[in-house]
Design a protein around this motif. Structure first.
Motif, PDB file in Angstrom:
ATOM      1  N   SER A 162       0.831  -1.199   0.000  1.00  0.00           N
ATOM      2  CA  SER A 162       0.000   0.000   0.000  1.00  0.00           C
ATOM      3  C   SER A 162       0.864   1.246   0.000  1.00  0.00           C
ATOM      4  N   LYS A 163       0.489   2.198  -0.837  1.00  0.00           N
ATOM      5  CA  LYS A 163       1.214   3.467  -0.914  1.00  0.00           C
ATOM      6  C   LYS A 163       0.624   4.520   0.014  1.00  0.00           C
ATOM      7  N   LYS A 221      -6.364  -4.619  -6.852  1.00  0.00           N
ATOM      8  CA  LYS A 221      -5.029  -4.890  -6.328  1.00  0.00           C
ATOM      9  C   LYS A 221      -4.641  -3.807  -5.326  1.00  0.00           C
ATOM     10  N   ALA A 223      -1.776  -2.773  -4.503  1.00  0.00           N
ATOM     11  CA  ALA A 223      -0.732  -1.889  -5.030  1.00  0.00           C
ATOM     12  C   ALA A 223      -1.322  -0.743  -5.849  1.00  0.00           C
ATOM     13  N   ASP A 224      -2.487  -0.964  -6.418  1.00  0.00           N
ATOM     14  CA  ASP A 224      -3.125   0.066  -7.253  1.00  0.00           C
ATOM     15  C   ASP A 224      -4.228   0.806  -6.516  1.00  0.00           C
ATOM     16  N   ILE A 225      -4.973   0.100  -5.658  1.00  0.00           N
ATOM     17  CA  ILE A 225      -6.144   0.676  -4.982  1.00  0.00           C
ATOM     18  C   ILE A 225      -6.069   0.336  -3.494  1.00  0.00           C
TER      19      ILE A 225
END
Length: 254
Positions: A162-163, A221, A223-225
């Motif tokens: 997660s960002k 995902k 990593a994207d959401i």
């Protein structure tokens, strides 16, 4: 003759009332209410969910759940004839951190059932009916505002992919208006007809695989959401996924 007519006017109505009452007595059918326990088990794939344990979603992304809640409402039961009977005023909040919330009692007027049905979420009427109590109490942390309504399902987690700050994953899924309505009707067939007897308590065990939040109708995902907290297209996609997370594992009466 006049006296005879008066007697007939009195006797005929009484006879009609008696015959109607007799007919109603013969066609009267007694309806029993049968006790049914619905028991929910949350899983990640085939593993029982445990708060603060590490799991992998279908894309191989590690995540650790810190909170999982969802509403089960408007329960009904069906039989093999296609008849569906609703259980009035059924609103429950399943909370992974409260084991008691994952088991609750309802009643059925059907003596034999072949499917259990419910809505995942809170219907539009309750969303606009003012302050609610019990499972629908805003203090349960599942309510946004009067315009956006209830959070139908909530998952909070952390993941190294997660960002977001502190690697958070936040999915609060809601919306009850128009194209943004995420309330889903779930219909779960039983493997065999469940025959109920007055005085017995039946149990229907239901699994909920939260990996379905990520994969199904849509790919979500981490990593994207990593964030969703508003009604809209993304909430619709996640809701379309998690609507498939339920399955009946067993049912029995004793």
């Amino acid at each position: 003759m006049c006296g005879m007519k008066k007697k007939l006017f009195v006797v005929i109505p009484v006879l009609v009332v008696f015959l109607c009452a007799f007919a109603q007595k013969k066609t009267y059918k007694r309806y029993y209410s049968y006790n049914i326990r619905l028991s929910f088990t949350n899983l990640v794939g085939s593993e029982p969910l445990q708060i603060d344990s590490v799991y992998q979603n279908p894309f191989g992304e590690p995540f650790t759940v810190s909170q999982l809640k969802y509403y089960i409402s408007n329960v009904s039961f069906s039989n093999s004839d296609g008849k569906e009977v609703k259980v009035p005023n059924t609103y429950f909040l399943v909370n992974e951190q409260d084991s008691a919330s994952k088991n609750f009692m309802v009643n059925s007027l059907l003596g034999t059932i072949t499917a259990v049905n419910f809505y995942l979420g809170v219907d539009s009427l309750k969303n606009v009916s003012g302050v609610q109590t019990n499972a629908l109490d805003p203090l349960n942390g599942m309510f946004w505002t009067w315009s956006t309504g209830y959070i139908m399902a909530k998952m909070e987690a952390v993941s190294p992919l997660s960002k977001a700050p502190q690697q958070r994953v936040t999915y609060h899924i809601g919306g009850f208006k128009g194209e943004n309505n995420v309330v889903k009707k779930i219909s779960l067939p039983l493997s065999a007809a469940l025959k109920l007897k007055p005085g017995d308590t039946a149990t229907i065990n239901i699994n909920a695989d939260i990996n379905k939040w990520f994969a199904g109708a849509n790919d979500i995902k981490i990593a994207d959401i990593n964030f969703c907290m508003n009604p809209g297209p993304l909430a619709n996609k996640i809701a379309a996924n998690y609507a498939a997370m339920f399955s009946v594992t067993s049912s029995f009466s004793q």
